[in-house]
Design an enzyme around this catalytic site. Structure first.
Site, mmCIF file in Angstrom:
data_model
loop_
_atom_site.group_PDB
_atom_site.id
_atom_site.type_symbol
_atom_site.label_atom_id
_atom_site.label_comp_id
_atom_site.label_asym_id
_atom_site.label_seq_id
_atom_site.Cartn_x
_atom_site.Cartn_y
_atom_site.Cartn_z
ATOM 1 N N LYS A 105 0.840 -1.203 0.000
ATOM 2 C CA LYS A 105 0.000 0.000 0.000
ATOM 3 C C LYS A 105 0.876 1.253 0.000
ATOM 4 O O LYS A 105 0.659 2.177 -0.788
ATOM 5 C CB LYS A 105 -0.926 -0.015 1.213
ATOM 6 N N ARG A 175 -3.374 2.945 8.481
ATOM 7 C CA ARG A 175 -3.684 1.709 7.752
ATOM 8 C C ARG A 175 -2.489 0.762 7.706
ATOM 9 O O ARG A 175 -1.360 1.199 7.518
ATOM 10 C CB ARG A 175 -4.038 2.046 6.291
ATOM 11 N N GLY A 184 -8.048 -7.699 4.556
ATOM 12 C CA GLY A 184 -8.868 -7.778 5.772
ATOM 13 C C GLY A 184 -8.198 -8.472 6.949
ATOM 14 O O GLY A 184 -8.822 -8.657 7.987
ATOM 15 N N MET A 186 -5.430 -7.486 8.643
ATOM 16 C CA MET A 186 -4.835 -6.607 9.660
ATOM 17 C C MET A 186 -5.740 -5.392 9.876
ATOM 18 O O MET A 186 -6.782 -5.282 9.265
ATOM 19 C CB MET A 186 -3.444 -6.197 9.217
ATOM 20 N N ARG A 419 -3.435 -1.449 -6.441
ATOM 21 C CA ARG A 419 -2.591 -2.651 -6.369
ATOM 22 C C ARG A 419 -2.963 -3.545 -7.536
ATOM 23 O O ARG A 419 -4.029 -3.371 -8.150
ATOM 24 C CB ARG A 419 -2.809 -3.377 -5.042
ATOM 25 N N HIS A 535 -6.028 -44.499 -3.312
ATOM 26 C CA HIS A 535 -6.590 -45.080 -4.533
ATOM 27 C C HIS A 535 -7.616 -44.127 -5.147
ATOM 28 O O HIS A 535 -7.583 -43.820 -6.338
ATOM 29 C CB HIS A 535 -7.239 -46.430 -4.179
ATOM 30 N N SER A 852 12.152 -43.933 -14.354
ATOM 31 C CA SER A 852 11.046 -43.016 -14.049
ATOM 32 C C SER A 852 10.816 -43.059 -12.547
ATOM 33 O O SER A 852 10.566 -44.127 -11.990
ATOM 34 C CB SER A 852 9.789 -43.444 -14.809
ATOM 35 N N CYS A 920 6.960 -39.942 -12.600
ATOM 36 C CA CYS A 920 5.546 -40.222 -12.892
ATOM 37 C C CYS A 920 4.703 -40.309 -11.631
ATOM 38 O O CYS A 920 3.543 -40.657 -11.690
ATOM 39 C CB CYS A 920 5.405 -41.479 -13.734
ATOM 40 N N TYR A 940 11.872 -35.293 -18.333
ATOM 41 C CA TYR A 940 10.437 -35.006 -18.462
ATOM 42 C C TYR A 940 9.718 -35.201 -17.131
ATOM 43 O O TYR A 940 10.251 -35.832 -16.215
ATOM 44 C CB TYR A 940 9.795 -35.894 -19.533
HETATM 45 C C1 PEP Z 1 4.593 -44.043 -7.649
HETATM 46 O O1 PEP Z 1 4.804 -44.841 -6.749
HETATM 47 O O2 PEP Z 1 4.969 -42.858 -7.626
HETATM 48 C C2 PEP Z 1 3.847 -44.467 -8.843
HETATM 49 C C3 PEP Z 1 3.679 -43.656 -9.857
HETATM 50 O O3 PEP Z 1 3.287 -45.696 -8.799
HETATM 51 P P1 PEP Z 1 1.927 -46.044 -8.030
HETATM 52 O O4 PEP Z 1 1.334 -44.767 -7.532
HETATM 53 O O5 PEP Z 1 1.054 -46.712 -9.025
HETATM 54 O O6 PEP Z 1 2.414 -46.946 -6.947
#
Ligand code: PEP
Ligand code: MG
Length: 976
Positions: A105, A175, A184, A186, A419, A535, A852, A920, A940
């Site tokens: 501010k 202020r 909001g 402070m 701002r 899951h 991976s 992954c 990647y």
């Molecule tokens: C992991 O363990 O990061 C993975 C990608 O395999 P999953 O989640 O299927 O065990």
């Protein structure tokens, strides 16, 4: 009484306390003030106006100042400077580049003053002072009050008003303002400088006793609640009583006399609750207000907000002391907020609200409803035009959409704040793209303006913002997007409803592979247990289906088909809405707004691709998901979890039969049945991803996950045994199933017969899968489809596991290639998800062509936290107690898990310098983790299709941040 303006010199005493002086010194300041009105008589009526009676308890300036409140020191880090130096800055001295010192501010007010906008004069006390204040145990540092006094004298010169003056009193607002906006969180005090004398002066000066007394009673209430820590209820009671007694609709219809009497009652309340008189000395008021604003930096709500937003506690807030301007001085006055572009759509037009004859707090308190800013154009066209010009000027100046607070005092416009405006993800994209077109910003700047985490929500259906529902419960925001439907507690019921074209939300304590058909049929998933890698969460994200998981306040009774939360019971068939973006569950069916993928969005992502170095792949298990991923810009599949193909309802009986098989031969027979189904899956995915790599992981989960729950089965068998109607064949098949389930039962399935161990113990399963992959690949190759399969072995921990399974895979793959007479290039690699694999990565790389990181399992094993339980159990406590800064299942733990990743990468590349390395686990779509993967030097990241755009943008930002840091580093070298 004459109101002619004259100038006169006024001598006013004030006190100064310097570092080495214990006693304050009295000084005389000679200041020139414009005298607009005659001094009122001590009491009684002047020109029929209501005035205060001045008594002995109304001194002009009472000295010495009382000692400040004592409190415990809360040492901020890092320590502040040894010598503070300059503690205050006038707005003329401030500027946008001083945000850390003056707060957002203060820096904004300075910058606007510098570019010639109509900002009321004022000054800022720095954030460094705030830090010192806490270091000193909540005491103002030496010399500050002296500096404040000098600044007040400066303000008096600029405005021609006098602080505490009895002719033309200077009133100020005090202020807060940290380096980032904490809306909001402070405190602020308005109308400071009012006491009985200055109120009288204001009455006479403005000839508006109602206005003056209204301002005064507001000030007393605000000061009492904000500075003295009183509750607002006693004040509201008094107000209600006055409104009722006067038989008027609202407080805006009360008279000056009523406001005067209210002010007295408010002061009596202060005396009653604090055992002290309301401070009439304006400098004491100012000092107490400054302390209160500093204290509000560590108020509970500010601490909570910072914890949530991950802002450090040591920053501190600045305090802005600003000359008051009044929007409640008649019909040609008012107050409002304007955005230079529409913050929800990004459209280029002045957008905002305005309230005639009002102060800002009237808007905030909701006491009166503001009108659209367009009304101002009708009421005061000149002012509206000026506001428009200011908006344009500010946008051009800041190169960003601005949020402007303004006040009109008797047809004169003042800007009180500007701002960078908060905006929806859709607006952020529209504005960034438009501003590049308008040549306000470069593409790089546009990319840095968009919050990667926010754009994920744009790809999913969302609850229509205009409709807010009754919140039932909150859980983990496991998979973004919103869904509404009737609550069902059984996956089969969700399937039945789908057949009837009815929408449902599947509610389960937690989901297992048995529930997948119901998850597919339902609109969204809600569980009371499990975390971000449970899951339910993983499957829902993969499906792009909204999910709220781990809503622990919910008590689910599966038998009664209902859940209870906070005394409210939701039965099967009752409508509910879940918001997987926020983790909120609502009662009823809330209306939805469709996801929009605008051309601007596509543009931004294409620009991102020009900068990023990391590849972005997707985790996809079906041709539909693969197509979606490709549409969102995925450059390959980084993880195809083949077990999800086994979970489809028509396949589960065959899978179960395969698991029940006692011999490899009988198992092979079942696998023969599964083979064509798997081959079709792979054909679909490889075709959808033609020309791009597809990483297919061989079976991973413990086999019991495909079998019914042991306890349920035991109940069924017992009931069948006891019932006379028991069909003996049914009983014996259930008993056989129970035996196998018992055999496969493990105390620690996550550490048991799963991942590559399955392939070692049941090689025929992996053989079938490799055959299905390679047959699909060779068939497609014959159809001239460019296929690039990569076969990934899960959870390898030893070199021998890797070697054995590589031999198995290549033998089977070569056999198929030979039989087909078509050459297909394929690679064999592994997931790195066991800590031991990281240690021996150089040996594993002898047999693996790619790595991976499975960071879900790697995190579980490096920390020793169960990925299925931790987030629903101790992680919230750990976060609360700051044992953990982040949930490691959502954001990569760089110091621990990250170091294992670094070790595996370095060792793997020692053996095979061109080894391709990606990630992954669920972290692959989290912006902070993507940045870490970029810095680590991975090739990647792979994430669910819906997070692909998020990862594209985040990885471009990594490059841009790196370049900015390099540029800053270079500059530093030059300076040295
Ligand atoms: C992991 O363990 O990061 C993975 C990608 O395999 P999953 O989640 O299927 O065990
Ligand atoms: Mg894993």
């Amino acid at each position: 009484m004459s109101s002619a303006k004259t100038k006169k010199i006024v001598k006013r005493p004030f006190t100064i306390r310097t570092k080495d002086q214990k006693k304050p010194k009295r000084r005389i300041a000679k200041i020139k003030v414009k005298v607009k009105a005659e001094k009122p008589k001590p009491d009684g009526l002047v020109d029929g106006l209501v005035l205060a009676e001045i008594g002995p308890e109304d001194p002009v300036r009472r000295l010495p100042l009382p000692s400040p409140r004592k409190a415990v020191s809360r040492k901020p880090e890092p320590p502040t400077k040894l010598h503070l130096g300059k503690m205050t800055y006038s707005f003329e001295e401030g500027g946008a580049e001083m945000r850390d010192l003056l707060g957002g501010k203060g820096a904004g007010l300075g910058e606007m003053t510098r570019i010639g906008l109509p900002v009321p004069p004022g000054f800022t006390i720095t954030t460094e002072v705030c830090r010192r204040f806490f270091e000193l145990g909540r005491q103002l540092p030496n010399g500050l009050e002296e500096e404040i006094h000098r600044r007040i004298v400066e303000l008096e010169r600029k405005t021609g008003k006098e602080f505490g003056g009895e002719v033309d009193p200077l009133l100020v607002s005090v202020r807060s303002g940290a380096r980032v906006s904490m809306p909001g969180m402070m405190d602020t005090v308005l109308n400071l400088g009012l006491n009985n004398r200055t109120c009288n002066a204001l009455v006479v000066l403005t000839k508006n006793d109602r206005f003056a007394w209204d301002a005064y009673r507001r000030f007393v209430q605000m000061f009492a609640t904000v500075v003295l820590g009183m509750k607002k209820e006693p004040f509201e009671e008094v107000l209600k009583r006055y409104v009722a007694k006067a038989r008027v609709a609202s407080e805006s219809d009360l008279t000056a006399l009523a406001f005067r009497n209210m002010t007295s009652e408010y002061k009596a309340l202060v005396r009653h609750y604090t055992k002290k008189d309301f401070p009439e000395d304006v400098f004491i008021q100012l000092r107490m207000a400054v302390e209160a604003v500093f204290n509000s930096w560590n108020s509970r709500r500010a601490l909570e907000y910072r914890k949530h937003a991950h802002y450090p506690d040591w920053w501190g807030t600045a305090v802005n002391v600003v000359t008051m301007v009044f929007g409640n001085m008649g019909p040609d006055s008012g107050t409002g907020v304007a955005f230079t572009r529409d913050p929800s759509t990004g459209q280029r037009k002045l957008y905002g609200e305005y309230l005639q004859n009002a102060q800002g707090e009237d808007v905030v308190s909701g006491a009166r409803t503001p009108v659209k800013i367009a009304e101002l154009e009708k009421q005061q066209p000149k002012i509206y035009k000026q506001l428009h010009e200011i908006a344009d000027k500010l946008e051009k100046h800041y190169h960003d959409m601005q949020d402007i607070e303004f006040t009109i005092e008797r047809a004169k416009l003042y800007v009180l704040q500007c701002r960078s405006g908060k905006r929806s993800a859709a607006a952020a994209i529209q504005i960034a793209a438009d501003m590049v077109k308008e040549k306000y910003i470069t593409r790089e700047e546009a990319l840095m303006r968009i919050e990667p985490a926010a754009i994920g929500a744009l790809l999913h259906v969302q609850i229509d913002e205009k409709h807010k529902g009754a919140v039932l419960v909150k859980g983990l925001n496991a998979s973004p997007g919103a869904a509404a439907g009737i609550a069902v507690f059984d996956p089969d019921r969700a399937v039945d409803l789908k057949r009837e074209d009815k929408k449902s939300i599947l509610v389960r304590p937690m989901t297992t592979p048995d529930d997948v058909h119901g998850m597919i049929a339902a609109e969204g998933i809600l569980t009371s247990q499990g975390g971000a890698t449970s899951h339910a969460a993983v499957v829902a994200r993969g499906m792009g289906k909204p999910a709220v998981v781990g809503a622990e306040a919910m008590l689910i009774d599966l038998r009664a088909r209902q859940f209870t939360v906070k005394g409210e019971t939701i039965k099967e068939g009752d409508p509910i809405t879940i918001d997987g973006t926020t983790g909120t569950v609502y009662k009823g069916l809330l209306p939805m707004a469709a996801a929009k993928l605008t051309s601007q969005f596509e543009h931004i992502l294409k620009w991102a691709d020009e900068y990023r170095r990391l590849g972005v792949y997707a985790n996809a298990d079906t041709p539909e998901d693969a197509k979606k991923a490709r549409d969102f810009g995925a450059e390959g599949i980084g993880l195809c979890r083949t077990e999800h193909m086994f979970m489809q309802q028509d396949r589960l009986p065959v899978v179960q039969e395969m698991i029940m098989a006692e011999t490899p031969d009988s198992r092979r027979k079942c696998l023969e049945q599964l083979l064509p189904m798997q081959r079709e899956d792979f054909r679909g995915i490889l075709r959808a991803m033609k020309g791009l790599p597809v990483t297919i992981r061989l079976l991973d989960p413990p086999l019991h996950e495909f079998l019914p729950n042991m306890d349920d089965l035991l109940v069924e068998v017992t009931e069948l045994r006891l019932s006379n109607k028991a069909d003996s064949s049914e009983l014996s098949s259930k008993e056989r199933l129970l035996r196998r389930v018992r055999q496969l039962h493990e105390e620690n399935p996550m550490l048991g017969l799963r991942v590559c161990r399955l392939g070692i113990v049941f090689p025929e399963i992996y053989q079938m899968q490799v055959r299905a992959i390679m047959e699909a690949a060779t068939e497609l190759k014959k159809e001239r489809v460019d296929v690039r399969p990569l076969i990934m072995i899960p959870g390898v921990g030893t070199v021998t596991e890797m070697k054995a399974l590589r031999d198995l895979v290549t033998a089977e793959a070569e056999r198929i290639i030979k039989a087909a007479g078509t050459k297909v290039n394929y690679q064999v690699g592994t997931m790195i998800e066991m800590p031991r694999a990281c240690m021996v990565a150089h040996r594993i790389a002898e047999y693996a062509e790619f790595f991976s990181y499975g960071t879900n399992d790697l995190t579980q094993l490096v920390f020793g936290y169960s990925r299925d339980d931790a987030e629903g159990s101790f992680i919230p406590v750990y976060l609360e107690k700051k044992i953990l800064r982040e949930d490691p299942f959502q954001i990569i733990d760089q110091d621990g898990v990250g170091e294992f990743m670094r070790m595996a990468m370095d060792r793997g590349r020692q053996t095979r310098p061109d080894i391709k390395i990606g990630i992954c686990g669920e972290h692959g779509g989290d912006p902070t983790s993507v940045d870490f993967c970029h810095k680590l030097g991975l090739d990647y990241v792979s994430c669910s299709p819906f997070r692909v755009p998020v990862a594209r943008l985040a990885s471009a930002q990594s490059v841009l941040n790196e370049r900015a840091a390099e540029a800053a580093g270079e500059k530093k070298v030059d300076q040295d």
